[in-house]
Design a protein around this motif. Structure first.
Motif, mmCIF file in Angstrom:
data_model
loop_
_atom_site.group_PDB
_atom_site.id
_atom_site.type_symbol
_atom_site.label_atom_id
_atom_site.label_comp_id
_atom_site.label_asym_id
_atom_site.label_seq_id
_atom_site.Cartn_x
_atom_site.Cartn_y
_atom_site.Cartn_z
ATOM 1 N N ALA A 23 0.821 -1.208 0.000
ATOM 2 C CA ALA A 23 0.000 0.000 0.000
ATOM 3 C C ALA A 23 0.853 1.255 0.000
ATOM 4 C CB ALA A 23 -0.932 0.004 1.212
ATOM 5 N N PRO A 109 1.353 -0.704 5.932
ATOM 6 C CA PRO A 109 0.066 -1.179 5.429
ATOM 7 C C PRO A 109 0.168 -1.946 4.108
ATOM 8 C CG PRO A 109 0.361 1.114 4.831
ATOM 9 C CD PRO A 109 1.609 0.697 5.564
ATOM 10 N N PHE A 111 -2.650 -3.533 0.979
ATOM 11 C CA PHE A 111 -4.016 -3.681 0.500
ATOM 12 C C PHE A 111 -4.353 -5.165 0.383
ATOM 13 C CE2 PHE A 111 -3.178 0.504 -1.774
ATOM 14 C CZ PHE A 111 -3.881 1.248 -0.840
ATOM 15 N N TYR A 154 -10.530 0.686 5.063
ATOM 16 C CA TYR A 154 -10.080 1.990 4.585
ATOM 17 C C TYR A 154 -10.802 2.293 3.282
ATOM 18 C CZ TYR A 154 -7.079 5.606 2.565
ATOM 19 O OH TYR A 154 -6.623 6.758 1.985
ATOM 20 N N VAL A 159 -7.463 -3.300 4.611
ATOM 21 C CA VAL A 159 -6.022 -3.103 4.729
ATOM 22 C C VAL A 159 -5.484 -3.985 5.845
ATOM 23 C CG1 VAL A 159 -4.213 -1.457 5.370
ATOM 24 C CG2 VAL A 159 -6.054 -0.744 3.844
ATOM 25 N N GLU A 161 -2.476 -4.031 8.211
ATOM 26 C CA GLU A 161 -1.377 -3.181 8.649
ATOM 27 C C GLU A 161 -0.516 -3.921 9.657
ATOM 28 O OE1 GLU A 161 -0.153 1.340 9.430
ATOM 29 O OE2 GLU A 161 -2.269 0.853 9.261
#
Length: 283
Positions: A23, A109, A111, A154, A159, A161
């Motif tokens: 990300a 992070p 995706f 998000y 996400v 993280e």
């Protein structure tokens, strides 16, 4: 963009197949070490401290220094004994309020994209997390290492993280901090006015890596000049001087004057929005 990891999110009996994508991206400029005379690359050599001799790969082992100058050799079998099982699953252990987590714990992070057959469950988890303000706390193995991680909603994407473990965060207890310094009511009011006058709507696109841009400008000038020193190169900016305690009130007063004085009469955040460079000059 290729996924760096494929697996699934698991909580309760729900299992959602997903692919993981970075990300963030690094914009760091990379340089090579060269010999000045002919620009030949300089290679790193594996040299032993004891005699300065180069060491071949098959003679290199890994060691842990448990005392100054004393090592214990760690073999591949030792790593295998403690290796965590790569389950390819983001196993959510609990859900907690996002606001309860100190931002210092968040590290990097990624995706998450639903794989075939996982769209509905993916959307369900995303919407539940978004509506509730909660995140899923999980453990995940990526590239043989186990990570603590949070599954967050998000916008329209889930996400993952990666997080720091509690013992990875350093303590600030040893720092000399101004805990006992008292500020006057007038100083506090003026500082609050200055903060209010500099407040505007958050626009992350207005901030750029000015150092990287300036360095790229130097590089492009040198390329255009055939590797020679370019003319009209930018000068280094002077570092701002620290504010002395004695002139703090005067600095606040001048700052307020530069920002337009009374915050009650300042323009709206939308009218006031300006590029980062302009704001910095004004301050």
């Amino acid at each position: 963009m290729r996924p760096i990891w494929k697996g699934s999110i698991s909580f309760g009996l729900v299992n959602i197949p997903i692919s993981l994508y970075p990300a963030t991206k690094s914009e760091t400029l990379k340089f090579s070490f060269l010999r000045k005379s002919d620009q030949s690359r300089i290679n790193n050599r594996r040299v032993a401290e004891a005699d300065g001799k180069e060491v071949p790969w098959d003679e290199i082992v890994r060691g842990y220094e448990y005392e100054k100058g004393k090592f214990v050799i760690i073999k591949d079998e030792d790593f295998a004994r403690v290796d965590v099982e790569a389950t390819q699953t983001v196993d959510i252990h609990e859900f907690v309020e996002l606001e309860e987590i100190d931002p210092m714990f968040f590290a990097k992070p990624y995706f998450m994209e639903p794989a075939k057959g996982g769209a509905k469950a993916y959307a369900l988890l995303r919407d539940v997390l978004s509506d509730s303000g909660k995140v899923g706390i999980s453990r995940v193995v990526i590239k043989t290492r186990e990570h603590l991680a949070a599954v967050k909603a998000y916008k329209n994407v889930l996400v993952l993280e990666l997080m720091h473990f509690a013992d990875e965060l350093a303590s600030y207890s040893g720092l000399t901090l101004p805990n006992e310094v008292k500020t006057s009511k007038k100083e506090l009011e003026m500082a609050q006015q200055l903060v209010a006058s500099m407040t505007s709507a958050w626009d992350p696109k207005s901030y750029k890596d000015e150092y990287r841009e300036a360095l790229m400008d130097v590089i492009e000038r040198k390329i255009a000049a055939g590797g020679k020193e370019p003319k009209g190169a930018r000068k280094n900016a002077r570092a701002a001087k620290p504010t002395n305690v004695i002139d703090l009130m005067e600095v606040l007063r001048k700052s307020l004057q530069n920002k337009g004085g009374n915050p009650k009469t300042k323009k709206s955040a939308k009218q006031k929005a300006a590029p980062a460079k302009a704001r910095k000059k004004a301050a």
